[in-house]
Write an enzyme that holds these catalytic residues in place. Sequence first.
Site, PDB file in Angstrom:
ATOM      1  CB  ALA A   1      -0.911   0.019   1.227  1.00  0.00           C
ATOM      2  CG  ASP A   2       2.250   3.420  -2.936  1.00  0.00           C
ATOM      3  OD1 ASP A   2       3.343   3.994  -3.050  1.00  0.00           O
ATOM      4  OD2 ASP A   2       2.005   2.306  -3.431  1.00  0.00           O
ATOM      5  NE  ARG A   3      -1.701   9.614   0.740  1.00  0.00           N
ATOM      6  CZ  ARG A   3      -1.266  10.746   1.278  1.00  0.00           C
ATOM      7  NH1 ARG A   3      -1.898  11.274   2.309  1.00  0.00           N
ATOM      8  NH2 ARG A   3      -0.203  11.355   0.796  1.00  0.00           N
TER       9      ARG A   3
END
Length: 385
Positions: A259-261
């Site tokens: 996940a990036d955010r």
Amino acid sequence: MSDETPISDLTAIVFTRSPPSLKVLNQLLLPHKTIYETVSNVKEGYEQIKEMKVRGAPAIGIVAALSLAIDLLLQSSNQTNSIFKDQETLKSYIKASLEYLKTSRPTAVNLFRASDILWNITEKETDVNMIIERIIEEAERMLIDDVQDNKNIGNFGAEFILKENQDKKIGVVTHCNTGSLATAGYGTALGIIRSLYFQNRLSHAYFTETRPYNQGARLTAYELIHDKIPSTLICDSMVSALLSLSDNNNNITAIIVGADRVASNGDTANKIGTYQLAITANYHNIMFIVAAPSTSIDLNIKSGKEIIIEERAEDEVTNVTGIVKNINGGELKSTKVRLPPEGVKVWNPSFDVTPAKLITAIVTEKGVITKKDGTNEFNLFDFLT
């Protein structure tokens, strides 16, 4: 400046205080060349992140912090440097540097969190030398702590998946690159796969090529081969066909992604193509696991609708870089080729957002987060505060 001498096969970031040095592995050249590039200041750190020589949300945040640390470390040795004449001048320089770094990749929350941490340190201190020392210490700590956090993610994730599969080996699918090359070491989603493998509970790992930048085909393949983990490369469009096979001897139990955010309700921004994997996992009734450090969770946003999605250049889709093998031996030559005709229109979002409804669990270094009873959302705020 670059150095073709490998420091370690799977080490993406190397920092030393004495002598002052920050080296970042140029991942655009992997898996065919291993070249570390020296970063001496914030501008060079920005370029490493913007050009995707370093990528992966945890690694982006760490390189941003370390690029400021090495900048201050090298400049502090120059006693005549004007930015060190008083605390206000230094603080102004740090603030501008952090704001500049944040413009390199807008989606990865780790970058913004690292910036906030360093700025909070700067605001609290009043002595010039202490500001510099505290920033360097914090950047070093981020690098060290990330490895242990990732091992915790790996262990928690493996334990969660194996609860429902206590007596047999399992197969998994993963997307993009979420291993040592995307972090300070070990990895998030790939860390779970490593933990399954080290426990002798992994039958096979399938990984997507991950267009348009091919992080799976280039980087995940590199890591899995290095660790001798049984694995197979597939195109992004093959996952549903793979899951539909009735004679699935590898017992594919989960799709595991990074996940990036992550929004406070569990909506997750990750590499483009993740959303469609969650849809097919849901249809085929297998687990869809998000693996991310708590630093990737943004409690300031309510849902994925608030996440800014970075859009990148057209040529990342139209052009493909690879090597040309010399049939008579000799050095491998890198080349770039164009696939579609000139004039074609291109849309190139770097990420998509997977709704929390489609996610089985979010695995962090603090434990596994599942949905609130009777809802399709996660209560991340209560878990993390």
